[in-house]
Design a protein around this motif. Structure first.
Motif, mmCIF file in Angstrom:
data_model
loop_
_atom_site.group_PDB
_atom_site.id
_atom_site.type_symbol
_atom_site.label_atom_id
_atom_site.label_comp_id
_atom_site.label_asym_id
_atom_site.label_seq_id
_atom_site.Cartn_x
_atom_site.Cartn_y
_atom_site.Cartn_z
ATOM 1 N N GLN A 141 -39.193 -11.084 -16.576
ATOM 2 C CA GLN A 141 -38.538 -10.090 -17.569
ATOM 3 C C GLN A 141 -37.544 -9.260 -17.078
ATOM 4 O O GLN A 141 -36.503 -8.966 -17.741
ATOM 5 C CB GLN A 141 -39.719 -9.322 -18.217
ATOM 6 C CG GLN A 141 -40.596 -10.213 -19.009
ATOM 7 C CD GLN A 141 -41.877 -9.414 -19.548
ATOM 8 O OE1 GLN A 141 -42.533 -8.484 -18.735
ATOM 9 N NE2 GLN A 141 -42.302 -9.398 -20.807
ATOM 10 N N LEU A 142 -37.603 -8.755 -15.893
ATOM 11 C CA LEU A 142 -36.864 -7.799 -15.225
ATOM 12 C C LEU A 142 -35.528 -8.698 -14.890
ATOM 13 O O LEU A 142 -34.322 -8.237 -15.077
ATOM 14 C CB LEU A 142 -37.298 -7.405 -13.913
ATOM 15 C CG LEU A 142 -36.693 -6.197 -13.055
ATOM 16 C CD1 LEU A 142 -36.861 -4.996 -14.132
ATOM 17 C CD2 LEU A 142 -37.426 -5.628 -11.954
ATOM 18 N N ALA A 143 -35.452 -9.995 -14.370
ATOM 19 C CA ALA A 143 -34.437 -10.738 -14.194
ATOM 20 C C ALA A 143 -33.618 -11.064 -15.594
ATOM 21 O O ALA A 143 -32.351 -11.210 -15.483
ATOM 22 C CB ALA A 143 -34.588 -11.954 -13.409
ATOM 23 N N ALA A 144 -34.355 -11.256 -16.459
ATOM 24 C CA ALA A 144 -33.764 -11.492 -17.860
ATOM 25 C C ALA A 144 -33.008 -10.222 -18.256
ATOM 26 O O ALA A 144 -31.491 -10.300 -18.976
ATOM 27 C CB ALA A 144 -34.769 -11.887 -18.903
ATOM 28 N N ALA A 145 -33.651 -9.142 -18.227
ATOM 29 C CA ALA A 145 -32.887 -7.848 -18.613
ATOM 30 C C ALA A 145 -31.795 -7.631 -17.725
ATOM 31 O O ALA A 145 -30.551 -7.416 -18.447
ATOM 32 C CB ALA A 145 -33.986 -6.720 -18.388
ATOM 33 N N ARG A 146 -31.717 -7.789 -16.454
ATOM 34 C CA ARG A 146 -30.435 -7.629 -15.688
ATOM 35 C C ARG A 146 -29.239 -8.607 -16.259
ATOM 36 O O ARG A 146 -28.093 -8.219 -16.347
ATOM 37 C CB ARG A 146 -30.799 -8.215 -14.023
ATOM 38 C CG ARG A 146 -29.515 -8.176 -13.464
ATOM 39 C CD ARG A 146 -29.934 -8.435 -12.012
ATOM 40 N NE ARG A 146 -30.373 -7.263 -11.079
ATOM 41 C CZ ARG A 146 -29.752 -6.302 -10.627
ATOM 42 N NH1 ARG A 146 -28.596 -6.277 -10.740
ATOM 43 N NH2 ARG A 146 -30.415 -5.278 -10.127
ATOM 44 N N GLY A 147 -29.755 -9.910 -16.398
ATOM 45 C CA GLY A 147 -28.653 -10.909 -16.861
ATOM 46 C C GLY A 147 -28.212 -10.531 -18.323
ATOM 47 O O GLY A 147 -27.011 -10.432 -18.284
ATOM 48 N N ARG A 148 -28.810 -9.877 -19.120
ATOM 49 C CA ARG A 148 -28.303 -9.459 -20.339
ATOM 50 C C ARG A 148 -27.155 -8.385 -20.205
ATOM 51 O O ARG A 148 -26.264 -8.327 -20.835
ATOM 52 C CB ARG A 148 -29.359 -8.909 -21.313
ATOM 53 C CG ARG A 148 -30.204 -10.026 -22.090
ATOM 54 C CD ARG A 148 -31.026 -9.777 -23.027
ATOM 55 N NE ARG A 148 -31.967 -8.473 -22.621
ATOM 56 C CZ ARG A 148 -33.227 -8.548 -22.305
ATOM 57 N NH1 ARG A 148 -33.616 -9.853 -22.097
ATOM 58 N NH2 ARG A 148 -34.022 -7.662 -21.852
ATOM 59 N N LEU A 149 -27.668 -7.536 -19.444
ATOM 60 C CA LEU A 149 -26.673 -6.328 -19.196
ATOM 61 C C LEU A 149 -25.616 -6.827 -18.403
ATOM 62 O O LEU A 149 -24.440 -6.301 -18.389
ATOM 63 C CB LEU A 149 -27.507 -5.224 -18.250
ATOM 64 C CG LEU A 149 -28.845 -4.472 -18.956
ATOM 65 C CD1 LEU A 149 -29.088 -3.241 -18.233
ATOM 66 C CD2 LEU A 149 -28.358 -4.097 -20.510
ATOM 67 N N GLU A 150 -25.594 -7.756 -17.229
ATOM 68 C CA GLU A 150 -24.506 -8.211 -16.867
ATOM 69 C C GLU A 150 -23.537 -8.695 -17.547
ATOM 70 O O GLU A 150 -22.319 -8.574 -17.206
ATOM 71 C CB GLU A 150 -25.081 -8.951 -15.527
ATOM 72 C CG GLU A 150 -25.656 -8.118 -14.347
ATOM 73 C CD GLU A 150 -26.192 -9.035 -13.192
ATOM 74 O OE1 GLU A 150 -26.364 -10.425 -13.512
ATOM 75 O OE2 GLU A 150 -26.516 -8.608 -12.278
ATOM 76 N N ASP A 151 -24.043 -9.441 -18.500
ATOM 77 C CA ASP A 151 -23.014 -10.257 -19.443
ATOM 78 C C ASP A 151 -22.412 -9.356 -20.162
ATOM 79 O O ASP A 151 -21.380 -9.505 -20.417
ATOM 80 C CB ASP A 151 -23.976 -11.302 -20.208
ATOM 81 C CG ASP A 151 -24.328 -12.536 -19.515
ATOM 82 O OD1 ASP A 151 -24.010 -12.770 -18.497
ATOM 83 O OD2 ASP A 151 -25.266 -13.202 -20.078
ATOM 84 N N LEU A 152 -23.150 -8.403 -20.575
ATOM 85 C CA LEU A 152 -22.527 -7.213 -21.530
ATOM 86 C C LEU A 152 -21.513 -6.459 -20.770
ATOM 87 O O LEU A 152 -20.362 -6.037 -21.148
ATOM 88 C CB LEU A 152 -23.451 -6.415 -22.301
ATOM 89 C CG LEU A 152 -23.055 -5.374 -23.177
ATOM 90 C CD1 LEU A 152 -22.030 -6.009 -24.287
ATOM 91 C CD2 LEU A 152 -23.885 -4.669 -23.921
ATOM 92 N N GLU A 153 -21.825 -6.166 -19.555
ATOM 93 C CA GLU A 153 -20.842 -5.486 -18.774
ATOM 94 C C GLU A 153 -19.765 -6.162 -18.338
ATOM 95 O O GLU A 153 -18.357 -5.562 -18.176
ATOM 96 C CB GLU A 153 -21.632 -5.282 -17.215
ATOM 97 C CG GLU A 153 -20.779 -4.165 -16.518
ATOM 98 C CD GLU A 153 -20.051 -4.557 -15.726
ATOM 99 O OE1 GLU A 153 -18.975 -3.786 -15.183
ATOM 100 O OE2 GLU A 153 -19.938 -5.665 -15.318
ATOM 101 N N GLN A 154 -19.848 -7.649 -18.308
ATOM 102 C CA GLN A 154 -18.509 -8.306 -17.946
ATOM 103 C C GLN A 154 -17.908 -8.429 -19.251
ATOM 104 O O GLN A 154 -16.416 -8.255 -19.024
ATOM 105 C CB GLN A 154 -19.083 -9.713 -17.576
ATOM 106 C CG GLN A 154 -19.685 -10.003 -16.311
ATOM 107 C CD GLN A 154 -20.258 -11.159 -15.923
ATOM 108 O OE1 GLN A 154 -20.033 -12.182 -16.476
ATOM 109 N NE2 GLN A 154 -20.895 -11.373 -14.673
ATOM 110 N N GLU A 155 -18.359 -8.577 -20.219
ATOM 111 C CA GLU A 155 -17.542 -8.323 -21.764
ATOM 112 C C GLU A 155 -16.852 -7.184 -21.730
ATOM 113 O O GLU A 155 -15.713 -6.845 -22.085
ATOM 114 C CB GLU A 155 -18.540 -8.514 -22.849
ATOM 115 C CG GLU A 155 -19.009 -9.937 -23.049
ATOM 116 C CD GLU A 155 -20.201 -10.172 -24.070
ATOM 117 O OE1 GLU A 155 -20.220 -8.983 -24.963
ATOM 118 O OE2 GLU A 155 -20.692 -11.135 -24.275
#
Length: 198
Positions: free
Chosen positions: A146-160
């Protein structure tokens, strides 16, 4: 692009971001009158400030996730003992420390702006929802996946957001360069500039 697409250029959209990133925003800069050119730069500069602030919110959350991951691994690389859950006040204090860190910069080398973020909505809605996600206030209750998934979501949005911000900076710089050119070439004088602000 992920999620509900509140980030990113939308053709025909009414947001300031859509206006700045529209193909015709930079058309005929050399032919624009000075007030219009200044207004274009102001809109772009404000949008850059808002995107930068949204990006810092996300980066702050990513820093908190990274700290939790590091805590779990421990200093020697071995799994760390589970500690008590941090209170919301402690999490807010941690995020405040991150956002106030003078070592962080969002405007690039040599870029200065005195513009403050103007709102807490529109294209930044997803950033705010990510930061306000109630599951994020109890990181120790999340398992590693869950922690890794949360990081992935935030990283994707940060890149956008970073991609949007870069494109806005290009538009802002183009307007600034055209204004500078006019002063340098004598097309615009100080008196012209004063009349344009009246």
């Amino acid at each position: 692009m992920t999620g509900d697409n509140v980030s990113g250029y939308q053709a025909g959209g009414r947001r300031a971001l859509d206006r700045v990133l529209a193909p015709d925003f930079l058309e005929n800069l050399q032919g624009m009158d000075l007030p219009t050119l200044r207004e274009h730069r102001t809109v772009a500069e404000q949008e850059e400030a808002d995107l930068s602030y949204a990006r810092r919110l996300l980066q702050g959350r990513l820093d908190l996730l990274g700290a939790e991951e590091a805590r779990r691994v421990g200093a020697d690389g071995a799994p760390a003992a589970v500690t008590r859950v941090r209170t919301d006040a402690e999490l807010v204090a941690s995020l405040t420390d991150v956002l106030a860190d003078p070592r962080r910069t969002d405007h690039g080398m040599g870029r200065y702006t005195s513009v403050e973020p103007s709102r807490v909505g529109e294209h930044r809605r997803r950033a705010e929802l990510a930061v306000a996600d109630p599951t994020m206030s109890n990181l120790t209750a999340m398992d590693d996946d869950q922690l890794a998934a949360a990081r992935g979501r935030l990283e994707d949005l940060e890149q956008e957001l970073s991609a949007d911000r870069h494109r806005v900076q290009v538009a802002m710089d183009a307007c600034t360069e055209e204004i500078t050119r006019r002063y340098r070439d004598g097309v615009v004088t100080i008196d012209d500039a004063l009349r344009a602000t009246r």
